[in-house]
Design a protein around this motif. Structure first.
Motif, PDB file in Angstrom:
ATOM      1  N   TYR A   1       0.843  -1.202   0.000  1.00 30.89           N
ATOM      2  CA  TYR A   1       0.000   0.000   0.000  1.00 30.89           C
ATOM      3  C   TYR A   1       0.882   1.258   0.000  1.00 30.89           C
ATOM      4  O   TYR A   1       0.675   2.179  -0.782  1.00 30.89           O
ATOM      5  N   LEU A   2       1.883   1.251   0.859  1.00 30.62           N
ATOM      6  CA  LEU A   2       2.744   2.432   0.970  1.00 30.62           C
ATOM      7  C   LEU A   2       3.626   2.593  -0.273  1.00 30.62           C
ATOM      8  O   LEU A   2       3.878   3.713  -0.718  1.00 30.62           O
ATOM      9  N   LYS A   3       4.052   1.470  -0.854  1.00 34.23           N
ATOM     10  CA  LYS A   3       4.842   1.532  -2.091  1.00 34.23           C
ATOM     11  C   LYS A   3       4.050   2.229  -3.188  1.00 34.23           C
ATOM     12  O   LYS A   3       4.581   3.019  -3.954  1.00 34.23           O
ATOM     13  N   ASN A   4       2.738   1.921  -3.255  1.00 35.92           N
ATOM     14  CA  ASN A   4       1.896   2.466  -4.325  1.00 35.92           C
ATOM     15  C   ASN A   4       1.389   3.872  -4.034  1.00 35.92           C
ATOM     16  O   ASN A   4       0.799   4.506  -4.908  1.00 35.92           O
ATOM     17  N   LEU A   5       1.571   4.328  -2.819  1.00 36.08           N
ATOM     18  CA  LEU A   5       1.061   5.656  -2.437  1.00 36.08           C
ATOM     19  C   LEU A   5       1.880   6.753  -3.125  1.00 36.08           C
ATOM     20  O   LEU A   5       3.115   6.747  -3.058  1.00 36.08           O
ATOM     21  N   GLN A   6       1.182   7.679  -3.781  1.00 32.98           N
ATOM     22  CA  GLN A   6       1.881   8.798  -4.426  1.00 32.98           C
ATOM     23  C   GLN A   6       2.180   9.878  -3.373  1.00 32.98           C
ATOM     24  O   GLN A   6       1.574   9.883  -2.319  1.00 32.98           O
ATOM     25  N   ASP A   7       3.075  10.778  -3.690  1.00 38.97           N
ATOM     26  CA  ASP A   7       3.396  11.912  -2.814  1.00 38.97           C
ATOM     27  C   ASP A   7       3.689  11.497  -1.373  1.00 38.97           C
ATOM     28  O   ASP A   7       3.017  11.932  -0.434  1.00 38.97           O
ATOM     29  N   LYS A   8       4.656  10.626  -1.240  1.00 42.91           N
ATOM     30  CA  LYS A   8       5.028  10.195   0.113  1.00 42.91           C
ATOM     31  C   LYS A   8       5.995  11.192   0.743  1.00 42.91           C
ATOM     32  O   LYS A   8       6.787  11.833   0.059  1.00 42.91           O
TER      33      LYS A   8
ATOM     34  N   GLY B   1       9.135  -9.416  12.987  1.00 45.73           N
ATOM     35  CA  GLY B   1       9.906  -9.524  11.748  1.00 45.73           C
ATOM     36  C   GLY B   1       9.854  -8.185  11.006  1.00 45.73           C
ATOM     37  O   GLY B   1       8.879  -7.434  11.131  1.00 45.73           O
ATOM     38  N   ILE B   2      10.908  -7.913  10.258  1.00 41.50           N
ATOM     39  CA  ILE B   2      11.039  -6.619   9.572  1.00 41.50           C
ATOM     40  C   ILE B   2      11.338  -6.865   8.093  1.00 41.50           C
ATOM     41  O   ILE B   2      12.195  -7.690   7.767  1.00 41.50           O
ATOM     42  N   LEU B   3      10.607  -6.173   7.243  1.00 41.53           N
ATOM     43  CA  LEU B   3      10.831  -6.290   5.796  1.00 41.53           C
ATOM     44  C   LEU B   3      11.134  -4.897   5.245  1.00 41.53           C
ATOM     45  O   LEU B   3      10.260  -4.035   5.240  1.00 41.53           O
ATOM     46  N   VAL B   4      12.381  -4.691   4.807  1.00 41.92           N
ATOM     47  CA  VAL B   4      12.745  -3.385   4.237  1.00 41.92           C
ATOM     48  C   VAL B   4      12.805  -3.528   2.720  1.00 41.92           C
ATOM     49  O   VAL B   4      13.447  -4.440   2.205  1.00 41.92           O
ATOM     50  N   GLU B   5      12.109  -2.644   2.016  1.00 44.06           N
ATOM     51  CA  GLU B   5      12.094  -2.679   0.559  1.00 44.06           C
ATOM     52  C   GLU B   5      12.450  -1.287   0.045  1.00 44.06           C
ATOM     53  O   GLU B   5      12.269  -0.292   0.737  1.00 44.06           O
ATOM     54  N   LYS B   6      12.914  -1.273  -1.212  1.00 42.41           N
ATOM     55  CA  LYS B   6      13.299   0.006  -1.794  1.00 42.41           C
ATOM     56  C   LYS B   6      12.419   0.241  -3.007  1.00 42.41           C
ATOM     57  O   LYS B   6      12.284  -0.639  -3.847  1.00 42.41           O
ATOM     58  N   ILE B   7      11.764   1.390  -3.072  1.00 39.61           N
ATOM     59  CA  ILE B   7      10.975   1.730  -4.258  1.00 39.61           C
ATOM     60  C   ILE B   7      11.308   3.170  -4.632  1.00 39.61           C
ATOM     61  O   ILE B   7      11.218   4.061  -3.785  1.00 39.61           O
ATOM     62  N   CYS B   8      11.734   3.354  -5.894  1.00 41.55           N
ATOM     63  CA  CYS B   8      12.245   4.656  -6.342  1.00 41.55           C
ATOM     64  C   CYS B   8      13.219   5.176  -5.299  1.00 41.55           C
ATOM     65  O   CYS B   8      14.122   4.466  -4.917  1.00 41.55           O
ATOM     66  N   ASN B   9      12.996   6.350  -4.773  1.00 44.50           N
ATOM     67  CA  ASN B   9      13.977   6.850  -3.808  1.00 44.50           C
ATOM     68  C   ASN B   9      13.485   6.730  -2.362  1.00 44.50           C
ATOM     69  O   ASN B   9      13.857   7.508  -1.501  1.00 44.50           O
ATOM     70  N   TYR B  10      12.644   5.717  -2.118  1.00 44.75           N
ATOM     71  CA  TYR B  10      12.152   5.514  -0.744  1.00 44.75           C
ATOM     72  C   TYR B  10      12.509   4.139  -0.200  1.00 44.75           C
ATOM     73  O   TYR B  10      12.466   3.148  -0.925  1.00 44.75           O
ATOM     74  N   PHE B  11      12.848   4.098   1.054  1.00 45.23           N
ATOM     75  CA  PHE B  11      12.886   2.837   1.780  1.00 45.23           C
ATOM     76  C   PHE B  11      11.521   2.658   2.427  1.00 45.23           C
ATOM     77  O   PHE B  11      11.012   3.586   3.074  1.00 45.23           O
ATOM     78  N   ILE B  12      10.948   1.486   2.244  1.00 45.44           N
ATOM     79  CA  ILE B  12       9.690   1.157   2.923  1.00 45.44           C
ATOM     80  C   ILE B  12      10.050   0.174   4.033  1.00 45.44           C
ATOM     81  O   ILE B  12      10.610  -0.895   3.760  1.00 45.44           O
ATOM     82  N   ILE B  13       9.765   0.554   5.245  1.00 49.35           N
ATOM     83  CA  ILE B  13      10.146  -0.272   6.392  1.00 49.35           C
ATOM     84  C   ILE B  13       8.873  -0.879   6.977  1.00 49.35           C
ATOM     85  O   ILE B  13       8.044  -0.170   7.553  1.00 49.35           O
TER      86      ILE B  13
END
Ligand code: BTN
Length: 230
Positions: free
Chosen positions: A15-22, A107-119
């Motif tokens: 959800y957060l990965k797809n959110l615009q204007d973060k 548990g923790i899942l860190v992902e990278k999308i464009c110039n954001y880390f999603i934690i």
């Protein structure tokens, strides 16, 4: 900091990965997830009573080389956050898990999308039904028999992340090594089902890798699933 609260979502990370204007620390919290994701493509079974949330950080605030360090910083934030709520002996299991009494509590899942880390973080808080993983999973309530305010825990963890990110790397490393669950345990490092090393776990190193003593020599591992030999 925007906080989006949802009753149900596929995955707070998605959800957060797809959110615009973060913006930094925008947060998605869900009561339940239908497709909760763990590391290495695993499913994170999401139950009521868990803290299920994701927040984001713009990459300008964390350099690309620091990618391996982000899960460690998130790990400390969870350790500290949980300790604020309940003073128990939490441990950090490299690379991304929090343990309590030899069982996984978060548990923790860190992902990278464009110039954001999603934690993305899942914490077993009030849930107590672990089905066939009851020998390897626990929750706060399972340990103390108390109920907790999940939103308070989430906000405390995020606040701690804001503190941790300001620390020097040496301070972060020493804090994480003080809580190193794997220290001196006999382990196997497994990558894509293949055993890529077996030895005695030592410290988490300056570059975030795990040091493993194999045949009297320290080898550094940057990724891999850790199996503890009992
Ligand atoms: C792991 O242990 O493999 C990591 C689990 C991470 C689970 C959390 S729950 C909130 C966020 N949304 C997801 O889909 N995954 C993370």
């Amino acid at each position: 900091m925007k906080i989006i609260k949802l009753d149900e979502v596929d995955s707070t990370n998605t959800y957060l990965k797809n959110l615009q204007d973060k913006n930094d620390y925008d947060t998605v919290i869900a009561l339940s997830q239908t497709q909760g994701r763990g590391r290495r493509g695993n499913t994170w079974i999401s139950q009521n009573g868990m803290a299920l949330f994701s927040f984001c950080i713009e990459e300008n605030n964390i350099s690309q080389e620091d990618y391996i360090k982000v899960p460690l910083m998130a790990g400390i934030a969870v350790l500290r956050g949980l300790y604020c709520v309940e003073k128990l002996d939490y441990k950090f299991k490299w690379t991304n898990d929090i343990y309590l009494e030899d069982k996984k509590i978060s548990g923790i899942l860190v992902e990278k999308i464009c110039n954001y880390f999603i934690i993305g973080i899942g914490i077993n808080v009030n849930n107590i039904d672990f089905g066939n993983i009851s020998d390897i999973a626990t929750s706060l309530r399972n340990t103390t028999q108390k109920y907790y305010n999940i939103d308070d825990i989430i906000l405390t963890v995020i606040n701690e992340f804001k503190n941790v990110i300001k620390l020097e790397w040496s301070e972060i490393l020493s804090e994480i090594n003080n809580k190193n669950y794997l220290l001196n345990k006999e382990i196997e490092v497994v990558k894509m089902g293949e055993n890529i090393g077996r030895g005695i776990a030592r410290n988490i190193s300056q570059d975030g890798s795990l040091e493993v003593l194999i045949n009297n020599k320290i080898e550094n591992y940057y990724i891999g699933e850790i199996h503890i030999k009992r």
